[in-house]
Design a protein around this motif. Structure first.
Motif, mmCIF file in Angstrom:
data_model
loop_
_atom_site.group_PDB
_atom_site.id
_atom_site.type_symbol
_atom_site.label_atom_id
_atom_site.label_comp_id
_atom_site.label_asym_id
_atom_site.label_seq_id
_atom_site.Cartn_x
_atom_site.Cartn_y
_atom_site.Cartn_z
ATOM 1 N N SER A 14 0.574 -1.200 0.103
ATOM 2 C CA SER A 14 -0.155 0.031 -0.155
ATOM 3 C C SER A 14 0.869 1.361 -0.008
ATOM 4 N N TYR A 15 2.130 1.175 0.167
ATOM 5 C CA TYR A 15 3.083 2.218 0.103
ATOM 6 C C TYR A 15 3.814 2.191 -0.923
ATOM 7 N N ILE A 16 3.435 1.579 -1.916
ATOM 8 C CA ILE A 16 4.456 1.333 -3.065
ATOM 9 C C ILE A 16 3.412 1.772 -4.350
ATOM 10 N N ASN A 17 4.309 2.525 -5.091
ATOM 11 C CA ASN A 17 3.855 2.827 -6.443
ATOM 12 C C ASN A 17 4.559 1.930 -7.736
ATOM 13 N N TYR A 18 4.086 0.775 -8.075
ATOM 14 C CA TYR A 18 4.754 -0.049 -8.845
ATOM 15 C C TYR A 18 4.969 0.698 -10.269
ATOM 16 N N SER A 167 18.997 9.716 -10.393
ATOM 17 C CA SER A 167 18.212 9.444 -8.748
ATOM 18 C C SER A 167 19.113 9.301 -7.751
ATOM 19 N N PRO A 168 19.036 10.009 -6.604
ATOM 20 C CA PRO A 168 19.616 9.676 -5.292
ATOM 21 C C PRO A 168 19.646 8.200 -5.047
ATOM 22 N N ASN A 169 20.907 7.820 -4.677
ATOM 23 C CA ASN A 169 21.218 6.189 -4.787
ATOM 24 C C ASN A 169 21.800 5.947 -3.280
ATOM 25 N N HIS A 170 21.453 6.680 -2.344
ATOM 26 C CA HIS A 170 22.082 6.438 -1.225
ATOM 27 C C HIS A 170 21.096 6.759 -0.162
ATOM 28 N N ILE A 171 20.719 6.248 0.915
ATOM 29 C CA ILE A 171 19.853 6.452 2.006
ATOM 30 C C ILE A 171 19.975 7.826 2.423
ATOM 31 N N TYR A 172 21.235 8.252 2.673
ATOM 32 C CA TYR A 172 21.443 9.463 3.272
ATOM 33 C C TYR A 172 21.254 10.718 2.359
ATOM 34 N N GLU A 173 21.420 10.777 0.974
ATOM 35 C CA GLU A 173 20.673 11.314 -0.007
ATOM 36 C C GLU A 173 19.336 11.517 -0.083
ATOM 37 N N VAL A 196 15.330 2.271 -4.651
ATOM 38 C CA VAL A 196 14.744 1.355 -3.669
ATOM 39 C C VAL A 196 14.298 0.128 -4.268
ATOM 40 N N ASN A 197 15.212 -1.152 -3.716
ATOM 41 C CA ASN A 197 14.937 -2.306 -4.310
ATOM 42 C C ASN A 197 14.902 -3.346 -3.308
ATOM 43 N N GLU A 198 14.760 -3.151 -1.887
ATOM 44 C CA GLU A 198 14.813 -4.299 -0.955
ATOM 45 C C GLU A 198 13.849 -3.563 0.045
ATOM 46 N N TYR A 199 13.366 -4.336 0.916
ATOM 47 C CA TYR A 199 12.540 -3.897 1.988
ATOM 48 C C TYR A 199 13.298 -3.002 2.965
ATOM 49 N N LYS A 200 14.337 -3.454 3.518
ATOM 50 C CA LYS A 200 15.082 -2.445 4.424
ATOM 51 C C LYS A 200 15.128 -1.157 3.973
ATOM 52 N N SER A 215 8.838 2.272 -7.303
ATOM 53 C CA SER A 215 9.661 1.402 -7.578
ATOM 54 C C SER A 215 9.582 0.606 -8.729
ATOM 55 N N ASP A 216 10.430 0.167 -9.613
ATOM 56 C CA ASP A 216 10.254 -0.879 -10.614
ATOM 57 C C ASP A 216 10.532 -2.026 -10.092
ATOM 58 N N MET A 217 10.872 -2.161 -8.811
ATOM 59 C CA MET A 217 11.387 -3.324 -8.172
ATOM 60 C C MET A 217 10.003 -3.749 -7.207
ATOM 61 N N GLY A 218 9.033 -3.120 -7.246
ATOM 62 C CA GLY A 218 8.005 -3.123 -6.203
ATOM 63 C C GLY A 218 7.665 -4.601 -6.083
ATOM 64 N N TYR A 219 7.148 -5.280 -6.958
ATOM 65 C CA TYR A 219 6.937 -6.881 -6.961
ATOM 66 C C TYR A 219 7.902 -7.644 -6.331
ATOM 67 N N GLU A 220 9.247 -7.247 -6.417
ATOM 68 C CA GLU A 220 10.209 -8.305 -5.923
ATOM 69 C C GLU A 220 10.307 -7.803 -4.390
ATOM 70 N N ILE A 221 10.197 -6.491 -3.989
ATOM 71 C CA ILE A 221 10.398 -5.900 -2.688
ATOM 72 C C ILE A 221 9.192 -6.864 -1.729
ATOM 73 N N VAL A 222 8.249 -6.514 -2.471
ATOM 74 C CA VAL A 222 6.849 -7.166 -1.477
ATOM 75 C C VAL A 222 7.039 -8.638 -1.442
ATOM 76 N N LYS A 223 7.249 -9.268 -2.656
ATOM 77 C CA LYS A 223 7.356 -10.864 -2.599
ATOM 78 C C LYS A 223 8.631 -11.372 -1.670
ATOM 79 N N ARG A 224 9.601 -10.849 -1.761
ATOM 80 C CA ARG A 224 10.573 -11.425 -0.737
ATOM 81 C C ARG A 224 10.033 -11.051 0.492
ATOM 82 N N TYR A 225 9.673 -9.819 0.767
ATOM 83 C CA TYR A 225 9.017 -9.774 2.369
ATOM 84 C C TYR A 225 7.936 -10.736 2.684
ATOM 85 N N LYS A 226 6.858 -11.040 1.260
ATOM 86 C CA LYS A 226 6.227 -12.093 1.828
ATOM 87 C C LYS A 226 6.723 -13.542 2.138
#
Length: 245
Positions: A14-18, A167-173, A196-200, A215-226
């Motif tokens: 619900s937080y991800i725009n795939y 794109s910013p590619n680091h959490i601090y950015e 943004v390509n992983e749950y963490k 994220s274009d990796m939305g499916y992978e993020i949610v599926k791995r978490y699931k």
């Protein structure tokens, strides 16, 4: 600041725009993408204007919003073209419009032209969601602040950090960008896009104050978490509390 504790894969989705803005994708491939979005019930899909009618048809029995882009990816089209494109997308059924800010105007500090453009697009979009993409990686911090404030003043719903091309590619950015938006445009919502390509990482972004993640990796993020949190089955061995003889 909210410390996010995602309870399940449905909440995470619900937080991800795939997102899929591949300019060479076939209709068959787009259909497969939309079916994957339907499987996990994301907040929205973000797709090329070409496929908005297809998405509305495939997702008609879901609550997934259909988003598309205006002035993508460079943002240097004239205002009339952007307004026309926004109206066309709304007529096609889009629920969310993402417009790329004219960075030439921003860097030249032509704020009156930017405000006029965003106001015209806001009017064209009506009560649908309007997001302003400002490409933070290409900007100085004061320019990010000015862009976000302009978007807020024109009643945009979201400021979005990137097209994905730069794109910013680091959490601090990303956290720095979020802090700037929260300080200088506190009423506007924030979407982080790019890398943004992983749950963490997703959880860190939400904890920092973002409202949505693209994220274009939305499916992978949610599926791995699931798979990790919901599909792990462990059957404990029986134990006894009496000593063996």
């Amino acid at each position: 600041m909210v410390i996010y504790n995602i309870k399940n894969s449905k909440e995470l989705a619900s937080y991800i725009n795939y997102t899929n803005l591949n300019n060479m994708i076939t209709e068959k491939e787009m259909t497969e993408f939309l079916e994957k979005a339907k499987e996990l019930n994301f907040n929205s899909v973000v797709i090329a204007p070409t496929y908005v009618p297809l998405a509305k048809e495939i997702l008609k029995d879901t609550d997934i919003k259909v988003g598309s882009v205006v002035g993508f990816p460079l943002g240097f089209e004239n205002t009339e073209s952007k307004v026309c494109d926004a109206k066309s997308l709304i007529d096609a059924g889009a629920d969310e419009i993402e417009v790329v800010l004219n960075l030439s105007y921003l860097k030249d500090e032509k704020y009156d032209l930017l405000e006029k453009e965003l106001a015209a697009i806001r009017e064209a979009v009506g009560d649908k969601i309007l997001k302003v993409i400002i490409e933070t990686k290409a900007l100085e911090d004061y320019q990010k602040a000015n862009a976000a404030k302009l978007a807020e003043n024109c009643n945009a719903d979201y400021v979005k950090t990137a097209t994905g091309f730069v794109s910013p590619n680091h959490i601090y950015e990303n956290v720095n960008d979020i802090n700037i938006f929260l300080k200088h445009a506190p009423k506007i919502k924030i979407e982080i896009y790019g890398g943004v390509n992983e749950y963490k990482f997703a959880n860190q972004i939400l904890t920092a104050g973002a409202d949505k993640i693209g994220s274009d990796m939305g499916y992978e993020i949610v599926k791995r978490y699931k798979d990790l949190r919901e599909n792990t089955q462990v059957t404990p061995k029986p134990i006894t509390l009496t000593k063996k003889d």
